[in-house]
Design a protein around this motif. Sequence first.
Motif, PDB file in Angstrom:
ATOM      1  N   VAL A 171       2.157  38.995 -54.385  1.00 40.73           N
ATOM      2  CA  VAL A 171       3.399  39.416 -54.240  1.00 40.73           C
ATOM      3  C   VAL A 171       2.811  41.291 -54.381  1.00 40.73           C
ATOM      4  CG1 VAL A 171       1.919  39.440 -56.610  1.00 40.73           C
ATOM      5  CG2 VAL A 171       4.581  40.520 -56.449  1.00 40.73           C
ATOM      6  N   ALA A 177       7.278  40.322 -61.357  1.00 31.59           N
ATOM      7  CA  ALA A 177       5.788  40.527 -60.511  1.00 31.59           C
ATOM      8  C   ALA A 177       4.808  39.663 -60.788  1.00 31.59           C
ATOM      9  CB  ALA A 177       5.903  41.700 -60.614  1.00 31.59           C
ATOM     10  N   TRP A 220       4.212  36.726 -60.610  1.00 35.36           N
ATOM     11  CA  TRP A 220       4.902  35.333 -59.379  1.00 35.36           C
ATOM     12  C   TRP A 220       3.772  34.726 -58.700  1.00 35.36           C
ATOM     13  CZ3 TRP A 220      10.091  36.257 -57.789  1.00 35.36           C
ATOM     14  CH2 TRP A 220      10.075  35.693 -55.930  1.00 35.36           C
TER      15      TRP A 220
END
Length: 279
Positions: free
Chosen positions: A208, A201, A204
Amino acid sequence: MARTRQPAAPKLPRSPKKAIEQLSRPGPHSVLRGELGLVGLPGVVYAPSEGLGLPAVAFGHDWLQGPDRYLPLLRHLASWGIVAAAPASFRGPVPSHARFSADLRSTLEVCVGVRLGDGAISVDKRRLALAGHGMGGGCAVLAAADRQAAGEPVAAVVTLAASETRPSAIEAAPLITAPSLHLAAGKDQVSPLVGNAEPVAAGWGGPVVLRSLPKANHLGFLSGRAWIDSLLAGKPHSGTARLTRALVTGFLLQTLFGDSDLDELVSGELKRTELLLTR
């Protein structure tokens, strides 16, 4: 395809609490089930009983699991208007992550290229998502990166307790610009937050949301029982699975259908979850 009946649902409320309650129940569509094996790829597909230009999601199973452990989630997504398909390949102890991610891409191609439900159902190639649990979550990230590198559209990515893969899902994450939702289990001893979902995450490349379910374990997302459960820490949990169905459905309705009423549910504070990152 065999038909299953689903009750109709009212329009979703704006309140995140009420929306979660609504989304945890089946949606308004009757659901059909089919087999991907009919087109050469083992697995299952669930779809609304009719509809043209629908969105679709390919779902990847975890290590030593199979699509049968996720049927309630797949059926649930179909009841809300999303074609949901899951390949049943690479279920052995030493799977190829690269080849399984290729199967996820092929699953999406099948959804787009084959008319489902005697021709009454079609999928829009611009509204395709990838999702998965554990190993399947990491492979969904790889598949999304590969699709984008090939110039193919990716509308959304969802991971549940994502595991690192070879090649690396963590290294692939910055290459993906599609919106993503990552759910982590607070009591996960198989794919702990630090080292798996968190770095995916954090790196990303697009919008997100990283959310933890503090009371969940790695197997809490599953349904039913299997011999592998005795080898892993945790067990299936109906409350975790129900909350996950609501969160994943809400995110996909927001991203694939453009339902802005669900913005607060997707990226806001919610009971029984901890919002760790939104960008």
